[in-house]
Structure formats: C-alpha cells, structure tokens
Design an enzyme around this catalytic site. Structure first.
Site, short mmCIF file in Angstrom:
data_model
loop_
_atom_site.label_atom_id
_atom_site.label_comp_id
_atom_site.label_asym_id
_atom_site.label_seq_id
_atom_site.Cartn_x
_atom_site.Cartn_y
_atom_site.Cartn_z
N ASN A 60 -7.49 -11.49 -3.02
CA ASN A 60 -6.80 -10.43 -3.78
C ASN A 60 -6.06 -11.04 -4.97
OD1 ASN A 60 -7.03 -7.57 -2.67
ND2 ASN A 60 -6.79 -8.81 -0.82
N GLU A 105 -10.32 -3.20 -1.86
CA GLU A 105 -9.11 -3.99 -2.17
C GLU A 105 -9.13 -4.59 -3.57
OE1 GLU A 105 -7.51 -6.57 0.87
OE2 GLU A 105 -8.79 -5.69 2.38
N HIS A 119 -2.95 -3.18 2.34
CA HIS A 119 -3.28 -3.18 3.76
C HIS A 119 -4.75 -2.78 3.90
CE1 HIS A 119 -2.47 -2.95 8.03
NE2 HIS A 119 -3.24 -1.87 8.05
N GLU A 134 11.52 -1.13 4.79
CA GLU A 134 11.89 -1.79 6.06
C GLU A 134 10.88 -1.51 7.17
OE1 GLU A 134 15.84 -1.13 7.46
OE2 GLU A 134 16.68 -1.40 5.45
C1 GAR Z 1 -6.72 -8.77 2.99
O1 GAR Z 1 -7.75 -8.08 3.62
C2 GAR Z 1 -5.43 -7.99 3.04
O2 GAR Z 1 -5.63 -6.62 2.91
C3 GAR Z 1 -4.94 -8.34 4.42
O3 GAR Z 1 -5.23 -9.70 4.58
C4 GAR Z 1 -6.37 -10.04 3.77
C5 GAR Z 1 -5.99 -11.19 2.87
O4 GAR Z 1 -7.07 -11.69 2.16
N1 GAR Z 1 -3.55 -8.05 4.55
C6 GAR Z 1 -2.99 -7.64 5.69
O5 GAR Z 1 -3.60 -7.49 6.71
C7 GAR Z 1 -1.50 -7.37 5.59
N2 GAR Z 1 -1.04 -6.61 6.73
P1 GAR Z 1 -6.92 -12.54 0.84
O6 GAR Z 1 -5.96 -13.68 1.17
O7 GAR Z 1 -8.31 -13.06 0.60
O8 GAR Z 1 -6.40 -11.65 -0.26
#
Ligand code: GAR
Length: 202
Positions: free
Chosen positions: A16, A182, A111, A149
């Site tokens: 991301n 994403e 998320h 929060e």
């Molecule tokens: C992504 O899928 C993001 O949406 C998720 O972790 C991954 C990180 O990937 N985030 C969560 O689950 C937060 N609760 P990345 O490091 O390749 O961006």
C-alpha cells in the site's frame, strides 16, 4: 499552498505504501507529500520501498521498544517532522487512545474487508481473508476509514467491493483485494483527505 506532510506507518511488505508513492510520482497526490515512513520492524520491506523513493525512514522495532516507549518514540518522530496526516498501511499495532487523540481526524487506515464486517481486534492481514472464506460471503473488499479509539470503528472514507471466487485461498483473495481495491482506493482517499485538511472541497 504547501502540501500536507504525510507519515506512513508500516509493519511489513508495504504494497500500500508503494501504491501511495507511485500515485505521488504520477502526480495523483498533489495535496500531500510523504515525508516519513515509520516501521515497527527492521525487516519491514516497506523500508526498502521508502528508500527507493528517497523518503526518510524511522524504525522503532517491537523487540527494542516496549509498547509505551514505541508509541512515545513514534509520536516524537511525527512531531519532529511536523506531520499533518498519519497513514496506517499494514501497521499491525493498535494505537492507544492517547495517541489517537493527539492526531484526531488526522489518522487514516486501510482494512482488507468491507467494514463493519470482519473488523475489530484480531482481524488483520490474512486472518481477515480466512474469516471471510470461512463465513462464505460472496463479496468482500477494502475500507479506508479514520482511526478512532474503537478498533476499525472510525468513520468510513471509501470502500470498494471485490468478488470472492470459488476455490479462493486466503492468499489468493488477499492479492485480489489488494489489486482490485486497496491499491486503488487508498491513494485516492488520502488525496481527498489532504484536500479536506487544506480546507478545499472534495
Ligand atoms: C493490507 O492488506 C492491509 O489492508 C492489511 O494488511 C495488509 C498490509 O499489506 N491491514 C490490516 O489488516 C489492518 N487491520 P501491505 O504491507 O503490503 O500494504
């Protein structure tokens, strides 16, 4: 007018972050500038991605800093860099209420599901996609939201749906959610939030 100074907080691969940096390079993030990447693991590949774009990095490894000290160090780094927007991108630590309060309305997260489904404590990374497949839903997706929060409970900024297909594994589904949702909605949402923080209409 100067751009909003952005810090991206990561724990792992940083795809991301890559999408955000690519969007900026392509001119699609005119109201923001990524000036700092923070990682809570020195192995986070996100750090390499930041270096490739000449973005400053700071590491506060979980093994070196207990939770409270880590948060304090991150906060100090954010203040030191005059950060206007904190972007969580695969940052696998739930921030304390005090931290959230400090940057109220100026912390966003992505998320990998359509909140309010499949969110909350313990729902992160592949666990989310495992839960989605176990429940048998046919549509999932990604959500960008403000951080409050309440874990994964803040106001929703953007969402995009992604189809669940027969035979999906958590890994296959994760990749599709990243590619089709994403990496597209996060840079766009960040630009919109920056615009708003600058007092412009979106
Ligand atoms: C992504 O899928 C993001 O949406 C998720 O972790 C991954 C990180 O990937 N985030 C969560 O689950 C937060 N609760 P990345 O490091 O390749 O961006």
């Amino acid at each position: 007018m100067s751009a909003v100074r952005i810090a991206v907080l990561c724990s792992g691969g940083g795809t991301n972050l890559q999408a955000i940096l690519d969007a900026a390079r392509a001119g699609n993030l005119p109201h923001g500038q990524v000036v700092l990447v923070v990682a809570d693991s020195r192995e986070a590949y996100a750090l390499e991605r930041a270096k490739n774009f000449n973005v400053e990095t700071a590491v506060f490894d979980k093994r070196d800093y207990p939770r409270a000290e880590r948060e304090a160090a991150i906060l100090a780094a954010l203040k030191g860099h005059e950060i206007g927007l904190v972007v969580l991108a695969g940052f696998m630590t739930v921030l304390s209420p005090a931290f959230v309060k400090e940057y109220e309305g100026r912390i966003v997260n992505i998320h990998p599901a359509l909140l309010p489904s499949f969110g909350g404590v313990g729902m992160y990374g592949l666990h989310v996609h495992e839960a989605v497949l176990a429940r048998g839903v046919k549509v999932t997706g990604a959500t960008v939201h403000y951080v409050t929060e309440e874990c994964d409970g803040g106001p929703i900024i953007a969402q995009k749906a992604v189809e669940v297909r027969e035979g999906d594994t958590p890994e296959v589904l994760q990749q599709r959610v990243m590619r089709e949702a994403e990496w597209i909605i996060y840079p766009q949402a960040i630009e919109n939030v920056c615009k708003k923080l600058k007092g412009e209409r979106i």
